[in-house]
Design a protein around this motif. Structure first.
Motif, PDB file in Angstrom:
ATOM      1  N   SER A  86       4.776  -9.394 -17.819  1.00 16.50           N
ATOM      2  CA  SER A  86       4.077  -8.132 -18.082  1.00 16.50           C
ATOM      3  C   SER A  86       4.256  -7.628 -19.512  1.00 16.50           C
ATOM      4  O   SER A  86       3.339  -7.043 -20.087  1.00 16.50           O
ATOM      5  CB  SER A  86       4.555  -7.056 -17.097  1.00 16.50           C
ATOM      6  N   ASP A  87       5.431  -7.837 -20.105  1.00 15.19           N
ATOM      7  CA  ASP A  87       5.691  -7.361 -21.456  1.00 15.19           C
ATOM      8  C   ASP A  87       5.175  -8.382 -22.462  1.00 15.19           C
ATOM      9  O   ASP A  87       5.714  -9.493 -22.573  1.00 15.19           O
ATOM     10  CB  ASP A  87       7.189  -7.133 -21.662  1.00 15.19           C
ATOM     11  N   ALA A  88       4.134  -8.033 -23.207  1.00 17.46           N
ATOM     12  CA  ALA A  88       3.454  -8.985 -24.080  1.00 17.46           C
ATOM     13  C   ALA A  88       4.363  -9.520 -25.186  1.00 17.46           C
ATOM     14  O   ALA A  88       4.346 -10.724 -25.486  1.00 17.46           O
ATOM     15  CB  ALA A  88       2.214  -8.342 -24.690  1.00 17.46           C
ATOM     16  N   TRP A  89       5.145  -8.647 -25.809  1.00 18.02           N
ATOM     17  CA  TRP A  89       5.996  -9.089 -26.915  1.00 18.02           C
ATOM     18  C   TRP A  89       7.145  -9.956 -26.406  1.00 18.02           C
ATOM     19  O   TRP A  89       7.456 -11.007 -26.980  1.00 18.02           O
ATOM     20  CB  TRP A  89       6.524  -7.902 -27.702  1.00 18.02           C
ATOM     21  N   SER A  90       7.776  -9.537 -25.327  1.00 14.14           N
ATOM     22  CA  SER A  90       8.851 -10.333 -24.741  1.00 14.14           C
ATOM     23  C   SER A  90       8.335 -11.696 -24.286  1.00 14.14           C
ATOM     24  O   SER A  90       9.007 -12.719 -24.453  1.00 14.14           O
ATOM     25  CB  SER A  90       9.467  -9.584 -23.556  1.00 14.14           C
ATOM     26  N   ARG A 138      -2.483 -10.878 -26.915  1.00 16.64           N
ATOM     27  CA  ARG A 138      -1.681  -9.876 -26.201  1.00 16.64           C
ATOM     28  C   ARG A 138      -0.626  -9.256 -27.106  1.00 16.64           C
ATOM     29  O   ARG A 138      -0.391  -8.042 -27.070  1.00 16.64           O
ATOM     30  CB  ARG A 138      -0.994 -10.500 -24.982  1.00 16.64           C
ATOM     31  N   ALA A 139       0.015 -10.098 -27.917  1.00 12.60           N
ATOM     32  CA  ALA A 139       1.048  -9.586 -28.822  1.00 12.60           C
ATOM     33  C   ALA A 139       0.436  -8.659 -29.871  1.00 12.60           C
ATOM     34  O   ALA A 139       1.027  -7.634 -30.237  1.00 12.60           O
ATOM     35  CB  ALA A 139       1.790 -10.745 -29.486  1.00 12.60           C
ATOM     36  N   HIS A 140      -0.763  -8.999 -30.351  1.00 14.70           N
ATOM     37  CA  HIS A 140      -1.464  -8.103 -31.277  1.00 14.70           C
ATOM     38  C   HIS A 140      -1.786  -6.773 -30.602  1.00 14.70           C
ATOM     39  O   HIS A 140      -1.585  -5.693 -31.188  1.00 14.70           O
ATOM     40  CB  HIS A 140      -2.763  -8.756 -31.748  1.00 14.70           C
ATOM     41  N   SER A 142      -0.290  -5.327 -28.292  1.00 14.32           N
ATOM     42  CA  SER A 142       0.913  -4.523 -28.046  1.00 14.32           C
ATOM     43  C   SER A 142       1.340  -3.741 -29.282  1.00 14.32           C
ATOM     44  O   SER A 142       2.164  -2.821 -29.191  1.00 14.32           O
ATOM     45  CB  SER A 142       2.068  -5.434 -27.602  1.00 14.32           C
ATOM     46  N   ARG A 144       3.084  -5.045 -31.658  1.00 17.95           N
ATOM     47  CA  ARG A 144       4.356  -5.586 -32.150  1.00 17.95           C
ATOM     48  C   ARG A 144       4.170  -6.744 -33.129  1.00 17.95           C
ATOM     49  O   ARG A 144       5.064  -7.023 -33.925  1.00 17.95           O
ATOM     50  CB  ARG A 144       5.211  -6.068 -30.965  1.00 17.95           C
ATOM     51  N   SER A 188       6.933  -9.578 -37.089  1.00 17.77           N
ATOM     52  CA  SER A 188       6.874  -8.246 -36.481  1.00 17.77           C
ATOM     53  C   SER A 188       6.096  -7.269 -37.361  1.00 17.77           C
ATOM     54  O   SER A 188       6.214  -7.285 -38.592  1.00 17.77           O
ATOM     55  CB  SER A 188       8.288  -7.706 -36.258  1.00 17.77           C
TER      56      SER A 188
END
Length: 214
Positions: A86-90, A138-140, A142, A144, A188
């Motif tokens: 669920s957590d995109a960055w993790s 997804r990371a974008h 978020s 992060r 980051s």
């Protein structure tokens, strides 16, 4: 109800699977040290007869292809697992850490161009690209991941980590994780950060490495 014959067959299959794993582990070590090493060096390191190796692999190219395809499948599996988080960055950073630990990209750097990829490998490579794109998107989203990072940057990052190698495997793992942490800090998003220099790597820019070298 199983018969003695069935049990014997199952035992032989299990032994064959163990032998195959021993051969692939030996091949990985041999060809990372020297991609031009003869297949006999793999048999010697694995502690099996050359005939046992040839019963499983028709030649060196088949063995190289299997090693790289196994690495590609591992990449796909790790990316699929990350996308379920669920957590995109993790998920993004965990995916990179697991791929670094699996040492997938050492094979890419050393073995690209030493064999002809199959159509199945091509399909798996496309799938890997799709999954990596989804993880980056997804990371974008978020907030992060810095916005000027592109998917091909991941391959360069993973190759940079794979280049870290010392004789002790555990120390290699520690140093690669440290290198990854440093690189992730650079990925980051930071307010008012200077843009990354130069044009970003393009999709397919490094595909030339997979052309068979004679």
């Amino acid at each position: 109800m199983s018969t003695t014959s069935d049990k014997g067959l199952g035992g032989r299959r299990a032994q064959a699977a163990r032998n195959d794993e021993v051969i692939l582990t030996a091949a990985r070590a041999v060809f990372l040290d020297d991609p031009k090493a003869p297949i006999s060096a793999v048999a010697e390191r694995a502690g099996v007869g050359i005939s046992a190796l040839y019963r499983r692999y028709a030649g060196k190219e088949d063995l190289l292809r299997q090693l790289c395809h196994d690495g590609l499948r591992r990449y796909v599996a790790e990316a699929e697992a990350a996308l379920s988080e669920s957590d995109a960055w993790s998920a993004f950073t965990g995916f990179l850490a697991r791929v670094v630990d699996a040492d997938v990209h050492s094979l890419t750097v050393h073995l690209a161009g030493t064999f002809t990829p199959t159509e199945e490998m091509g399909r798996d490579a496309m799938r890997a690209g799709e999954l990596a794109t989804a993880l980056v998107d997804r990371a974008h989203a978020s907030g992060r991941l810095r916005p000027d990072v592109v998917v091909p940057d991941l391959g360069l990052l993973l190759e940079a980590c794979a280049a870290v190698r010392v004789p002790d495997p555990e120390r290699t793992r520690q140093l690669r994780r440290r290198q990854l942490a440093i690189l992730l800090a650079g990925l980051s998003a930071v307010p008012d950060a200077d843009p990354l220099p130069g044009p970003p790597p393009a999709v397919g820019e490094f595909d030339w490495r997979w052309r068979r070298r004679e």
